[in-house]
Write a protein that holds these residues in place. Structure first.
Motif, mmCIF file in Angstrom:
data_model
loop_
_atom_site.group_PDB
_atom_site.id
_atom_site.type_symbol
_atom_site.label_atom_id
_atom_site.label_comp_id
_atom_site.label_asym_id
_atom_site.label_seq_id
_atom_site.Cartn_x
_atom_site.Cartn_y
_atom_site.Cartn_z
ATOM 1 N N TYR A 11 -36.761 47.425 -2.237
ATOM 2 C CA TYR A 11 -36.652 48.835 -2.589
ATOM 3 C C TYR A 11 -37.138 49.694 -1.428
ATOM 4 C CZ TYR A 11 -36.635 46.689 -7.221
ATOM 5 O OH TYR A 11 -36.357 45.898 -8.299
ATOM 6 N N ARG A 12 -36.750 50.980 -1.437
ATOM 7 C CA ARG A 12 -37.261 51.944 -0.468
ATOM 8 C C ARG A 12 -38.566 52.508 -1.014
ATOM 9 N NH1 ARG A 12 -32.251 51.906 -1.405
ATOM 10 N NH2 ARG A 12 -30.743 51.622 0.255
ATOM 11 N N ASP A 13 -39.656 52.341 -0.267
ATOM 12 C CA ASP A 13 -40.987 52.738 -0.740
ATOM 13 C C ASP A 13 -41.016 54.240 -1.029
ATOM 14 O OD1 ASP A 13 -43.606 53.091 -1.269
ATOM 15 O OD2 ASP A 13 -44.368 52.328 0.620
ATOM 16 N N PRO A 14 -41.260 54.643 -2.280
ATOM 17 C CA PRO A 14 -41.235 56.067 -2.617
ATOM 18 C C PRO A 14 -42.399 56.856 -2.018
ATOM 19 C CG PRO A 14 -42.022 54.807 -4.488
ATOM 20 C CD PRO A 14 -41.575 53.811 -3.453
ATOM 21 N N TYR A 15 -43.469 56.161 -1.576
ATOM 22 C CA TYR A 15 -44.608 56.870 -1.004
ATOM 23 C C TYR A 15 -44.385 57.210 0.468
ATOM 24 C CZ TYR A 15 -47.039 55.387 -5.214
ATOM 25 O OH TYR A 15 -47.397 55.177 -6.515
ATOM 26 N N GLY A 16 -43.359 56.621 1.101
ATOM 27 C CA GLY A 16 -43.066 56.934 2.492
ATOM 28 C C GLY A 16 -43.805 56.041 3.467
ATOM 29 N N PHE A 17 -43.365 56.074 4.727
ATOM 30 C CA PHE A 17 -43.898 55.187 5.756
ATOM 31 C C PHE A 17 -45.368 55.433 6.084
ATOM 32 C CE2 PHE A 17 -44.461 54.044 10.280
ATOM 33 C CZ PHE A 17 -44.207 52.690 10.191
ATOM 34 N N PRO A 18 -45.844 56.706 6.182
ATOM 35 C CA PRO A 18 -47.266 56.909 6.520
ATOM 36 C C PRO A 18 -48.207 56.225 5.530
ATOM 37 C CG PRO A 18 -46.046 58.953 6.776
ATOM 38 C CD PRO A 18 -45.106 57.977 6.113
ATOM 39 N N LYS A 19 -47.912 56.325 4.216
ATOM 40 C CA LYS A 19 -48.761 55.691 3.204
ATOM 41 C C LYS A 19 -48.697 54.168 3.339
ATOM 42 C CE LYS A 19 -51.307 56.375 -0.561
ATOM 43 N NZ LYS A 19 -52.498 57.231 -0.588
ATOM 44 N N TRP A 20 -47.491 53.667 3.624
ATOM 45 C CA TRP A 20 -47.302 52.221 3.832
ATOM 46 C C TRP A 20 -48.193 51.752 4.985
ATOM 47 C CZ3 TRP A 20 -44.039 48.485 1.615
ATOM 48 C CH2 TRP A 20 -43.837 47.318 2.355
ATOM 49 N N TYR A 359 -35.646 60.722 -6.592
ATOM 50 C CA TYR A 359 -34.864 60.721 -5.356
ATOM 51 C C TYR A 359 -35.691 61.303 -4.210
ATOM 52 C CZ TYR A 359 -34.072 65.716 -4.595
ATOM 53 O OH TYR A 359 -34.237 67.039 -4.293
ATOM 54 N N ALA A 360 -35.159 61.112 -2.969
ATOM 55 C CA ALA A 360 -35.748 61.723 -1.769
ATOM 56 C C ALA A 360 -34.616 62.131 -0.836
ATOM 57 C CB ALA A 360 -36.683 60.733 -1.076
ATOM 58 N N ASP A 361 -34.842 63.196 -0.088
ATOM 59 C CA ASP A 361 -33.791 63.705 0.805
ATOM 60 C C ASP A 361 -33.432 62.701 1.891
ATOM 61 O OD1 ASP A 361 -33.581 66.063 -0.575
ATOM 62 O OD2 ASP A 361 -34.959 67.170 0.720
ATOM 63 N N TRP A 362 -34.397 61.857 2.327
ATOM 64 C CA TRP A 362 -34.136 60.932 3.418
ATOM 65 C C TRP A 362 -33.459 59.645 2.945
ATOM 66 C CZ3 TRP A 362 -36.806 56.794 1.717
ATOM 67 C CH2 TRP A 362 -37.987 57.006 1.003
ATOM 68 N N CYS A 363 -33.216 59.530 1.655
ATOM 69 C CA CYS A 363 -32.640 58.305 1.071
ATOM 70 C C CYS A 363 -31.118 58.437 1.002
ATOM 71 C CB CYS A 363 -33.251 58.083 -0.314
ATOM 72 S SG CYS A 363 -32.334 56.951 -1.364
ATOM 73 N N THR A 364 -30.401 57.582 1.736
ATOM 74 C CA THR A 364 -28.936 57.666 1.797
ATOM 75 C C THR A 364 -28.270 57.457 0.440
ATOM 76 O OG1 THR A 364 -28.908 56.966 4.109
ATOM 77 C CG2 THR A 364 -26.864 56.695 2.874
ATOM 78 N N VAL A 392 -36.838 64.215 -10.201
ATOM 79 C CA VAL A 392 -38.165 64.172 -9.594
ATOM 80 C C VAL A 392 -37.986 63.957 -8.097
ATOM 81 C CG1 VAL A 392 -40.404 63.025 -9.536
ATOM 82 C CG2 VAL A 392 -39.156 63.206 -11.705
ATOM 83 N N ASP A 393 -38.385 64.935 -7.294
ATOM 84 C CA ASP A 393 -38.223 64.893 -5.841
ATOM 85 C C ASP A 393 -39.485 64.309 -5.215
ATOM 86 O OD1 ASP A 393 -37.747 65.255 -3.191
ATOM 87 O OD2 ASP A 393 -37.470 67.428 -3.269
#
Length: 463
Positions: A11-20, A359-364, A392-393
């Motif tokens: 899956y694409r991590d919903p918390y984003g790369f910095p949190k990862w 969803y997230a704007d950076w998610c294709t 939910v954005d």
């Protein structure tokens, strides 16, 4: 990276790369294999936007781009020299035709090897690139770099490599190694013309983040660039039929510049307002058509060139008209509610099922769902009549309320679409974690609606 390690549910991590990164989780491939907990990594290895027919048409376009690079001022004059080189090598022994084929294969191998390695190396940075693209400043910078390279192809400045490197690439070697070396160094010799296009393509491949796609894209580009020379070498008697060098080669170079401008629009589009997401590609296509078809004053000695310019210009105008017409006629999209407990309680009171889109704007795949599925007329009608639609954005990480929702619903990545029945209970069998076309999404809506209808028609117990 997770896919390459053998994980299936990625899956694409919903918390984003910095949190990862904060949590000390891996950010590069590792031979250690799965973690002891057996949980799959939440970081995807590739952008999944190139699939099926999209992949085929993209590769055909890249092949055509490779062929077009042969018509630039730096490569086209080399065609007779390269063909004569093959012919001279093959004429030294017999059977000459077999040797000619072998020399051509060596040339293609060298060319493909150089470009494919570049593609793989660029795509291996894709994990970092994909994460950086979550920051809206980065796509703007990438688009700026592509525009800079495009201005070089438009003739505003010239890309020049160090003289020592150019001199080393210009050396001549004998035998099959000589043909291999010619292929290896073509990119250096022709850098002023093909360099900006190749660098722009490398930037795009880095954003994809998939080494296999990186290799395939640049291998196909190499075939497009080298195959015409190989074929002309086999039929060297047809060289006199080639058009003479002239201004038309500058026109081809400007065509490649507009391709880079289109790629810049592709990168910056996700961070633009909705209306600009439509206007920008239409404006680029219109400008390219007008420039290449009518404003450019370059001429050629062969009569077909004016027709070619008119066809390209008209094609761009038709494409822009099609895009703007399709957008104008697509109708309204789904009306979304922000998440709140009051909205869910209202849905229960009205006995309506709820669909929640994380969803997230950076998610294709999120953007594909938004632009295709959620604007389909039947999906919109069903949503308006029978469902409460909630979005939910999670584009920006760090919101405590959003993080609480992610934990509450067990969201492992985006996109995730949660289906709640009329009692507010999730139908876990319907949960989606990727793009789904409108027809399939309608089936999910029908299954959820059917469960509501079945419950409403169940006989009630009486005292």
């Amino acid at each position: 990276m997770a896919v390459s390690l053998g994980y299936k549910n990625v899956y694409r991590d919903p918390y984003g790369f910095p949190k990862w990164q904060e949590n000390g989780l891996p950010i590069a491939g590792s031979p250690m294999g799965p973690t002891t907990s057996g949980e799959p990594s939440t970081k995807t290895a590739a952008d999944r936007s190139l699939q099926g027919w999209t992949m085929l048409w993209t590769l055909l376009g890249i092949f055509a781009g490779g062929v077009a690079l042969n018509l630039t001022p730096c490569v086209y004059p080399m065609i007779p020299i390269t063909v004569s080189f093959f012919g001279g090598r093959a004429a030294k022994g017999k059977p000459s035709q077999i040797k000619l084929v072998l020399h051509g294969i060596c040339y293609l191998t060298g060319l493909s090897l150089t470009n494919s390695i570049l593609g793989v190396v660029a795509s291996l940075t894709g994990g970092l690139m994909g994460a950086l693209l979550q920051n809206p400043i980065v796509p703007a910078l990438v688009a700026g770099v592509l525009i800079l390279f495009a201005t070089s192809l438009f003739g505003l400045w010239e890309l020049r490599l160090p003289g020592a490197l150019t001199q080393a690439a210009g050396k001549s070697y004998t035998g099959y190694f000589g043909s291999l070396f010619m292929g290896l160094t073509l990119g250096v010799v022709a850098a002023p013309c093909i360099g900006p296009f190749v660098l722009g393509l490398l930037t795009w491949v880095a954003g994809m983040g998939n080494p296999w796609i990186g290799f395939l894209v640049f291998f196909i580009l190499s075939l497009g660039l080298g195959l015409p020379l190989f074929i002309l070498a086999l039929f060297s008697g047809q060289l006199q039929r080639l058009p003479k060098a002239g201004g038309w080669m500058l026109w081809v170079r400007k065509l490649m510049g507009w391709v880079l401008v289109g790629m810049a629009a592709y990168f910056i589009r996700p961070i633009l307002p909705d209306i600009m997401k439509v206007i920008l590609p239409v404006a680029v296509t219109l400008a390219a058509g007008l420039h290449l078809g009518w404003l450019d004053r370059n001429q050629a000695s062969f009569k077909a060139f004016p027709w070619l310019k008119t066809i390209v210009g008209t094609g761009c105008l038709i494409l822009a008209t099609f895009w703007i017409t399709s957008w104008a006629m697509r109708g309204p999209g789904i009306e979304w509610y922000s998440y709140s407990e009051q909205t869910l309680q209202q849905a229960v009171a009205q006995k309506k099922p709820v669909i929640i889109d994380f969803y997230a704007d950076w998610c294709t795949p999120c953007r594909e769902l938004e632009e295709t599925t959620f604007y389909h007329a039947d999906v919109v009608r069903q949503a308006r009549q029978n469902f409460i639609m909630v979005k939910v954005d999670v584009t920006q990480a760090g919101d405590p309320f959003q993080e609480q929702l992610l934990k509450q619903y067990g969201i492992k990545g985006v996109p995730t679409i949660v289906f709640l029945d009329a009692r507010g209970k999730e139908r876990t069998d319907l949960r989606l974690v990727d793009y789904l076309p409108p027809e399939s999404f309608l089936n999910h809506m029908a299954a959820l609606q059917e469960s509501v209808s079945t419950r409403n028609h169940q006989p009630r117990k009486t005292q």
